[in-house]
Structures are given as structure tokens and as C-alpha cells.
Scaffold this active site. Structure first.
Site, PDB file in Angstrom:
ATOM      1  N   ASP A  31      -9.888 -28.398 -10.290  1.00 59.03           N
ATOM      2  CA  ASP A  31      -8.703 -28.775  -9.518  1.00 59.03           C
ATOM      3  C   ASP A  31      -8.435 -27.644  -8.507  1.00 59.03           C
ATOM      4  OD1 ASP A  31      -5.327 -29.690 -10.565  1.00 59.03           O
ATOM      5  OD2 ASP A  31      -6.071 -29.026  -8.626  1.00 59.03           O
ATOM      6  N   GLU A  83     -18.133   0.349  -3.589  1.00 62.26           N
ATOM      7  CA  GLU A  83     -18.883   0.118  -4.817  1.00 62.26           C
ATOM      8  C   GLU A  83     -20.024  -0.856  -4.534  1.00 62.26           C
ATOM      9  OE1 GLU A  83     -16.582  -2.058  -7.867  1.00 62.26           O
ATOM     10  OE2 GLU A  83     -14.859  -1.633  -6.599  1.00 62.26           O
ATOM     11  N   CYS A 120     -12.454   0.178  -7.482  1.00 56.05           N
ATOM     12  CA  CYS A 120     -11.559  -0.099  -6.341  1.00 56.05           C
ATOM     13  C   CYS A 120     -10.595   1.037  -6.041  1.00 56.05           C
ATOM     14  CB  CYS A 120     -10.750  -1.364  -6.588  1.00 56.05           C
ATOM     15  SG  CYS A 120     -11.758  -2.799  -6.911  1.00 56.05           S
ATOM     16  N   THR A 163     -13.215 -15.044  -6.726  1.00 56.46           N
ATOM     17  CA  THR A 163     -12.396 -13.939  -6.192  1.00 56.46           C
ATOM     18  C   THR A 163     -13.177 -13.070  -5.213  1.00 56.46           C
ATOM     19  OG1 THR A 163     -12.970 -12.367  -7.942  1.00 56.46           O
ATOM     20  CG2 THR A 163     -11.126 -13.852  -8.393  1.00 56.46           C
ATOM     21  N   SER A 211     -10.311  -7.504 -18.320  1.00 58.20           N
ATOM     22  CA  SER A 211     -10.039  -6.670 -17.139  1.00 58.20           C
ATOM     23  C   SER A 211      -8.586  -6.824 -16.693  1.00 58.20           C
ATOM     24  CB  SER A 211     -11.004  -7.017 -15.995  1.00 58.20           C
ATOM     25  OG  SER A 211     -10.684  -8.258 -15.395  1.00 58.20           O
ATOM     26  N   HIS A 244      -3.130  -3.011  -5.893  1.00 60.15           N
ATOM     27  CA  HIS A 244      -4.523  -3.467  -5.796  1.00 60.15           C
ATOM     28  C   HIS A 244      -4.521  -4.978  -6.087  1.00 60.15           C
ATOM     29  CE1 HIS A 244      -8.687  -4.203  -6.260  1.00 60.15           C
ATOM     30  NE2 HIS A 244      -8.612  -4.403  -7.567  1.00 60.15           N
ATOM     31  N   LYS A 253       1.349 -11.090 -12.068  1.00 60.59           N
ATOM     32  CA  LYS A 253       1.550 -10.596 -13.444  1.00 60.59           C
ATOM     33  C   LYS A 253       2.064  -9.153 -13.413  1.00 60.59           C
ATOM     34  CE  LYS A 253      -2.552 -13.037 -15.202  1.00 60.59           C
ATOM     35  NZ  LYS A 253      -2.147 -14.310 -15.744  1.00 60.59           N
ATOM     36  N   ASN A 328     -10.999 -10.571  -2.657  1.00 59.04           N
ATOM     37  CA  ASN A 328     -10.982  -9.167  -3.100  1.00 59.04           C
ATOM     38  C   ASN A 328     -11.906  -8.337  -2.206  1.00 59.04           C
ATOM     39  OD1 ASN A 328     -10.766  -6.800  -4.537  1.00 59.04           O
ATOM     40  ND2 ASN A 328     -11.576  -7.612  -6.465  1.00 59.04           N
ATOM     41  N   SER A 364     -11.511  -0.524 -11.862  1.00 53.99           N
ATOM     42  CA  SER A 364     -12.024  -0.794 -13.208  1.00 53.99           C
ATOM     43  C   SER A 364     -12.788   0.417 -13.723  1.00 53.99           C
ATOM     44  CB  SER A 364     -12.958  -2.005 -13.169  1.00 53.99           C
ATOM     45  OG  SER A 364     -12.202  -3.168 -13.076  1.00 53.99           O
TER      46      SER A 364
HETATM   47  P1  HMG Z   1     -11.001 -18.148 -15.060  1.00 51.30           P
HETATM   48  O1  HMG Z   1     -11.180 -18.009 -16.518  1.00 51.30           O
HETATM   49  O2  HMG Z   1     -11.998 -18.964 -14.369  1.00 51.30           O
HETATM   50  O3  HMG Z   1      -9.586 -18.729 -14.673  1.00 51.30           O
HETATM   51  O4  HMG Z   1     -11.040 -16.712 -14.413  1.00 51.30           O
HETATM   52  P2  HMG Z   1      -8.397 -19.181 -15.631  1.00 51.30           P
HETATM   53  O5  HMG Z   1      -8.794 -20.370 -16.383  1.00 51.30           O
HETATM   54  O6  HMG Z   1      -7.856 -17.974 -16.385  1.00 51.30           O
HETATM   55  O7  HMG Z   1      -7.348 -19.621 -14.514  1.00 51.30           O
HETATM   56  C1  HMG Z   1      -6.806 -18.665 -13.669  1.00 51.30           C
HETATM   57  C2  HMG Z   1      -5.312 -18.969 -13.530  1.00 51.30           C
HETATM   58  O8  HMG Z   1      -5.164 -20.246 -12.897  1.00 51.30           O
HETATM   59  C3  HMG Z   1      -4.563 -19.107 -14.873  1.00 51.30           C
HETATM   60  O9  HMG Z   1      -3.259 -18.593 -14.646  1.00 51.30           O
HETATM   61  C4  HMG Z   1      -4.495 -20.606 -15.099  1.00 51.30           C
HETATM   62  O10 HMG Z   1      -3.401 -21.008 -15.913  1.00 51.30           O
HETATM   63  C5  HMG Z   1      -4.301 -21.077 -13.660  1.00 51.30           C
HETATM   64  P3  HMG Z   1      -2.597 -17.528 -15.672  1.00 51.30           P
HETATM   65  O11 HMG Z   1      -2.509 -18.248 -16.987  1.00 51.30           O
HETATM   66  O12 HMG Z   1      -3.567 -16.385 -15.762  1.00 51.30           O
HETATM   67  O13 HMG Z   1      -1.321 -17.179 -15.050  1.00 51.30           O
HETATM   68  N1  HMG Z   1      -4.738 -22.463 -13.419  1.00 51.30           N
HETATM   69  C6  HMG Z   1      -4.048 -23.338 -12.672  1.00 51.30           C
HETATM   70  N2  HMG Z   1      -2.857 -23.229 -12.016  1.00 51.30           N
HETATM   71  C7  HMG Z   1      -2.411 -24.325 -11.319  1.00 51.30           C
HETATM   72  N3  HMG Z   1      -3.098 -25.497 -11.259  1.00 51.30           N
HETATM   73  C8  HMG Z   1      -4.278 -25.643 -11.899  1.00 51.30           C
HETATM   74  C9  HMG Z   1      -4.801 -24.540 -12.651  1.00 51.30           C
HETATM   75  N4  HMG Z   1      -5.918 -24.329 -13.385  1.00 51.30           N
HETATM   76  C10 HMG Z   1      -5.873 -23.065 -13.845  1.00 51.30           C
HETATM   77  N5  HMG Z   1      -4.931 -26.792 -11.824  1.00 51.30           N
HETATM   78  C11 HMG Z   1     -10.538 -14.431 -14.096  1.00 51.30           C
HETATM   79  C12 HMG Z   1      -9.973 -15.840 -14.168  1.00 51.30           C
HETATM   80  C13 HMG Z   1      -9.507 -13.464 -13.571  1.00 51.30           C
HETATM   81  C14 HMG Z   1     -10.975 -14.016 -15.503  1.00 51.30           C
HETATM   82  C15 HMG Z   1     -11.795 -14.459 -13.184  1.00 51.30           C
HETATM   83  O14 HMG Z   1     -11.422 -14.806 -11.866  1.00 51.30           O
HETATM   84  C16 HMG Z   1     -12.534 -13.137 -13.141  1.00 51.30           C
HETATM   85  O15 HMG Z   1     -13.320 -12.799 -14.018  1.00 51.30           O
HETATM   86  N6  HMG Z   1     -12.337 -12.337 -12.034  1.00 51.30           N
HETATM   87  C17 HMG Z   1     -13.021 -11.078 -11.841  1.00 51.30           C
HETATM   88  C18 HMG Z   1     -12.334  -9.938 -12.557  1.00 51.30           C
HETATM   89  C19 HMG Z   1     -10.970  -9.639 -11.965  1.00 51.30           C
HETATM   90  O16 HMG Z   1     -10.679  -9.909 -10.818  1.00 51.30           O
HETATM   91  N7  HMG Z   1     -10.113  -8.981 -12.774  1.00 51.30           N
HETATM   92  C20 HMG Z   1      -8.808  -8.560 -12.311  1.00 51.30           C
HETATM   93  C21 HMG Z   1      -8.375  -7.220 -12.937  1.00 51.30           C
HETATM   94  S1  HMG Z   1      -9.654  -5.996 -12.827  1.00 51.30           S
HETATM   95  C22 HMG Z   1      -9.583  -5.444 -11.177  1.00 51.30           C
HETATM   96  O17 HMG Z   1      -8.669  -5.728 -10.470  1.00 51.30           O
HETATM   97  C23 HMG Z   1     -10.719  -4.596 -10.701  1.00 51.30           C
HETATM   98  C24 HMG Z   1     -11.690  -5.259  -9.742  1.00 51.30           C
HETATM   99  O18 HMG Z   1     -11.115  -5.395  -8.461  1.00 51.30           O
HETATM  100  C25 HMG Z   1     -12.984  -4.448  -9.678  1.00 51.30           C
HETATM  101  C26 HMG Z   1     -12.905  -2.965  -9.375  1.00 51.30           C
HETATM  102  O19 HMG Z   1     -11.970  -2.235  -9.674  1.00 51.30           O
HETATM  103  O20 HMG Z   1     -13.924  -2.491  -8.895  1.00 51.30           O
HETATM  104  C27 HMG Z   1     -12.098  -6.653 -10.206  1.00 51.30           C
END
Ligand code: HMG
Length: 445
Positions: A31, A83, A120, A163, A211, A244, A253, A328, A364
Site C-alpha cells: 500500500d 560511508e 551518518c 529509504t 536500529s 538525523h 518517533k 536518506n 549507526s
Molecule cells: P519495514 O519493516 O518494511 O516497515 O521497514 P514497517 O512494516 O515497520 O512499516 C513502517 C511504518 O509504516 C510502520 O510505522 C507501519 O505501521 C507503517 P510505525 O509502526 O513504525 O510507526 N505502515 C503504514 N502506515 C500507513 N499506511 C499503511 C502502512 N503500512 C505500514 N498502509 C524499517 C521499516 C525502518 C525497518 C526499514 O525501512 C529499514 O530497515 N530501514 C533501514 C534502517 C533504518 O533506516 N533505520 C533507522 C534508524 S538507524 C539510522 O538512522 C542510521 C542509518 O541512517 C545508517 C547510518 O547511520 O549510517 C540507517
């Protein structure tokens, strides 16, 4: 004491765009609301086949130097935070300096160049290095250029694929800055974590859900550490809080937890108590589980209050205006958030001079850093000089098949040539490989 901070910025986005709701979601069987509402992302930027971290960084630097009327001898330091490096020895800053020397008179032979790594948060660390170098009086009147440049690609099929993003932010760090001065006060939250890493591999190994928790835990530590030196943060003191932004939903959040923290023991908590009660205190509970449940219930109720919604809309939401459309950018992400907020202020005609930003970086592995910045009188000219809206609007809109090609074109394990989607002009481009495996660049007029 003379102020030191960011004098000017320039942004360069990858020239291609993937529409997440229209193009990506249907192919994933998702969706579109998962991306637009859940993650808070509409589009991601991608580099064209002739773009990479060097071209994007050098193009941002060129605009920065031209707009500020700088020549190479005005610059005593070029630090790159990334990175996405492709070399474990030769820093990306040498490639960027080499590009700039093709178009500017003079050279950077007396500038110190390096590359900073800590996921990051490295862009913010490179700004720290420049700040300390100037404060120590070792700069001989010269400024530093800090470039945060990344192609934030995930393996195909990884949950992080939604992302992705690519772009560069170039920042001039100097005395008497025109944009923002930096606080001496800083807070850190740092621990040995394995939430996201790239052990000699191009695409990250990610524990996505974890993460998110690590981001929040380290950020909380950094805020507490910052408050231990700068005093408690009061929401009314902050005009914006750029975080970030791996995706806007993450900042949603973090913003809620931050608001709960900074309103504790304030008049705001007391006023909100009529509606949702006071915040639970640990000493009121016999066991930890009951305490955490009460905190979670309070946080859910806080989120629904008008007072919180209004704070979020004015203090946090403007920082996400660009991220929503580019994804990102890893090291550049928090610096994009700062610019987005100041752009919104400019668009709304807000007076910002002497107002305070609380800037919260994260990388991270994992480390969060928090400091504050004070907006300087020259900020309007610096923001007016940006053309990021045009860059975003002019990106080439990829079909899904074209996106797959672009991902392959930037995948180091795949040795295939792809046609470019856009025609380069007035910019540096990748120009093939040299005899020692180095990447070569040329300027296209
Ligand atoms: P996912 O499992 O595919 O997504 O990946 P989900 O099922 O958790 O859904 C995401 C959100 O959308 C949820 O909201 C769902 O409820 C909502 P939440 O419950 O979290 O508030 N959702 C909907 N909302 C409205 N209508 C809908 C619908 N369906 C779902 N129909 C995940 C999510 C973040 C795990 C994934 O994107 C990921 O692995 N990302 C990469 C890691 C990342 O970005 N982590 C963030 C923190 S770490 C960081 O910031 C460091 C980084 O930048 C790297 C660095 O430092 O070098 C990553």
C-alpha cells in the site's frame, strides 16, 4: 570570543528520482501509505550513471566556492564524511580537490585533506574537526570545507530499500559565520552496537527494527549528556530541532520522546496534566514493567494532545521538507534537515536571527551527538542562494525497470555499462578508470 560555525552551505541531489508511492509500492505489492504515511517518504534521489560521491561532492563545493567568491588558497582544510567510499586508502577529498583544480585558478596543495568515518554522524564530526582547528588558531585565517556525500543504497529486497537516497552537502566552516554559530556545549551517546554495518561490503547489513531502538537509546543518552553541561532544554527555547533523518517516520518517533523528556518538570507538563495526567515517575512503581507500561500509555496520550501536535508542526515538521523528497543521504541527512528548517522559516518570513536550533546527529554502530546552533544575521542571503527546489523538481522520473538498471549501474559487483538518463552540463562527471584502478573525472561545460 569570535563565533565559529557554518558560514554557507550548498546541496547537490542525485539527478534521478524514484517515486515510492507510484512506482515502487506497486512493484513491492505494498500500500503506498506504508511509504508516504508510515515512513513519511514520497521520493528518493538516485545518482545518474555518471554521478557518484565525488561528482556530487565536487559539484556542491564548486557552487559553494563560486557563490562565496573563494579561491583554493582561502581553504585550509577539506574533509569528506562518507560511508560510500570506494577506496580504503586514498580519501575522497583528494578526488574532490582534483576536480575543483580543473576549474579554479590555483590549487589546494597546502590544505589538509581527510575522510571521516562513523556512519551518518561523520558529517557532524567533520564539522567538529574544522571547528576545533579554527578555535585552536591553526587555520591561518583560512576556512574549512566539509563535504557530506553518500549514495545510500541497500541490497535489492532489503527493507531499507525504501529509504535509499543520494546527494551531497558542502559546508563552509569559518569564523564570524553568516548562517549559524556552533555551541561549545555538546552531548554524546555512544556504544558498541551492531544495528547497521558494512564489513568491507558495499551494501549494509541491517537489523532495521533494532536500529530504530538503538537510534532512540543513543539519542536519549546524548540529550542527557548535553543537558549535564548546557542545562535543561526547555521547548520554548528551541525554534527548530533538526534530527538525523533516515526517514521522516524515525524523526516522528524521536520527536515525541524528546518532547516528553524536555517537558518533564516544566509548566507544560503541569498544564498537560489536566488532560493526560503527570508523567509517571520510576519511584512511584514497584516493578520496572509496570513503570514502562505507564510511560508508554502516557506517551500515546501525549501524542494525541493539541499542544504536542502544535510543537511538532512548528519545531520538527519543517526539518523534514526536503527529506520527504530525497530519502536518506546518510552523512548529509542532518545537514539537509537544518537547511530544510531554515528554508521553511524564510518561506514563511520568520525572523530567525539569534534563535536557537537543537541539532541531533546519529550514526549507526552507534553514536548520537547533540549541540545547539544560533542563527546569524546573514542567514537569509545564505538560504536565498540555494537552488535545491529546482534541483528536486528537475530530476528524471525513473520507471521501475530503469530503477533496477540504475541500482545495477552503482552496484560495484556488477561490471556493466548503462546509458545515462540525463545530459550533464556545467558539472563534474565520472570519466572511467585509470591505470591504477583510480576513478577519473572531468568537467562538462
Ligand atoms: P519495514 O519493516 O518494511 O516497515 O521497514 P514497517 O512494516 O515497520 O512499516 C513502517 C511504518 O509504516 C510502520 O510505522 C507501519 O505501521 C507503517 P510505525 O509502526 O513504525 O510507526 N505502515 C503504514 N502506515 C500507513 N499506511 C499503511 C502502512 N503500512 C505500514 N498502509 C524499517 C521499516 C525502518 C525497518 C526499514 O525501512 C529499514 O530497515 N530501514 C533501514 C534502517 C533504518 O533506516 N533505520 C533507522 C534508524 S538507524 C539510522 O538512522 C542510521 C542509518 O541512517 C545508517 C547510518 O547511520 O549510517 C540507517
Amino acid at each position: 570570543m569570535t563565533e565559529v560555525g557554518i558560514d554557507a552551505v550548498e546541496i547537490w541531489t542525485g539527478k534521478l528520482k524514484l517515486d515510492l508511492a507510484e512506482t515502487f509500492a506497486p512493484e513491492m505489492g505494498d500500500d503506498p501509505g506504508k511509504y508516504t504515511k508510515g515512513l513519511g517518504l514520497y521520493e528518493s534521489s538516485f545518482p545518474d550513471t555518471y554521478e557518484d560521491i565525488v561528482t556530487m561532492g565536487a559539484n556542491a563545493c564548486k557552487r559553494l566556492m563560486e557563490r562565496k567568491g573563494l579561491s583554493p588558497e582561502d581553504v585550509g582544510r577539506i574533509d569528506v564524511a562518507t560511508e560510500s567510499s570506494f577506496d580504503n586508502s586514498k580519501p575522497i577529498s583528494t578526488y574532490i580537490a582534483g576536480c575543483l583544480e580543473q576549474t579554479f585558478d590555483g590549487d589546494f596543495h597546502h590544505a589538509n585533506k581527510g575522510e571521516r568515518k562513523f556512519a551518518c554522524v561523520a558529517g557532524t564530526q567533520a564539522i567538529d574537526d574544522a571547528y576545533n582547528w579554527i578555535r585552536a588558531g591553526r587555520n591561518r585565517g583560512r576556512a574549512a570545507i566539509v563535504v557530506a556525500t553518500d549514495t545510500a543504497l541497500y541490497a535489492r529486497g532489503d527493507p531499507g530499500e525504501a529509504t535509499q537516497g543520494a546527494g551531497a552537502v558542502a559546508m563552509l566552516v569559518d569564523e564570524d559565520p553568516s548562517l549559524v554559530s556552533l555551541s561549545d556545549a555538546q552531548g554524546y551517546g555512544s556504544a558498541d552496537e551492531t544495528d547497521f554495518l558494512k564489513p568491507n561490503q558495499q551494501f549494509p547489513s541491517v537489523d532495521g527494527k533494532r536500529s530504530v531502538q538503538v537510534y532512540l537509546a543513543r539519542m536519549r543518552e546524548a540529550v542527557e549528556d548535553y543537558e549535564s553541561v548546557a542545562g535543561d532544554i526547555h521547548p520554548d527555547e528551541l525554534v527548530y530541532a533538526p534530527f538525523h533523518t533516515p526517514f521522516p517516520g524515525m524523526v516522528r518517533k524521536a520527536g515525541l520522546l524528546a518532547y516528553r523528556h524536555i517537558t518533564r518538570d516544566t509548566d507544560i507538563e503541569t498544564q498537560l496534566a489536566e488532560e493526560i495526567g503527570m508523567q509517571p515517575r520510576r519511584d512511584e512503581f514497584d516493578d520496572e514493567e509496570a513503570f514502562l507500561e505507564a510511560v508508554s500509555d502516557y506517551t500515546d496520550a501525549l501524542k494525541e494532545t493539541d499542544r504536542y501536535a502544535e510543537w511538532y508542526d512548528t519545531t520538527i515538521d519543517p526539518t523534514l521538507d526536503i527529506a520527504r523528497h530525497v530519502g536518506n543521504w546518510y552523512t548529509g541527512s542532518v545537514h539537509v534537515a537544518r537547511i530544510a528548517a531554515l528554508k521553511r522559516a524564510r518561506d514563511e518570513g520568520r525572523e530567525m536571527t539569534d534563535r536557537r536550533l537543537l541539532v541531533a546527529s546519529y550514526g549507526s554502530g552507534a553514536q548520537a551527538e547533540v549541540h545547539h546552533e544560533t542563527v546569524q544575521p546573514g542567514w537569509t542571503d545564505e538560504i536565498d542562494g540555494l537552488n535545491i527546489d529546482d534541483q528536486i523538481a528537475n530530476r528524471y522520473d525513473l520507471t521501475f525497470e530503469e530503477y533496477e538498471e540504475v541500482h545495477d549501474a552503482h552496484d560495484h559487483s556488477k561490471d556493466r555499462d548503462y546509458e545515462e538518463f540525463t545530459a550533464p552540463s556545467n558539472e563534474f562527471v565520472f570519466d572511467g578508470w585509470g591505470r591504477m584502478g583510480e576513478r577519473k573525472y572531468r568537467y562538462v561545460a
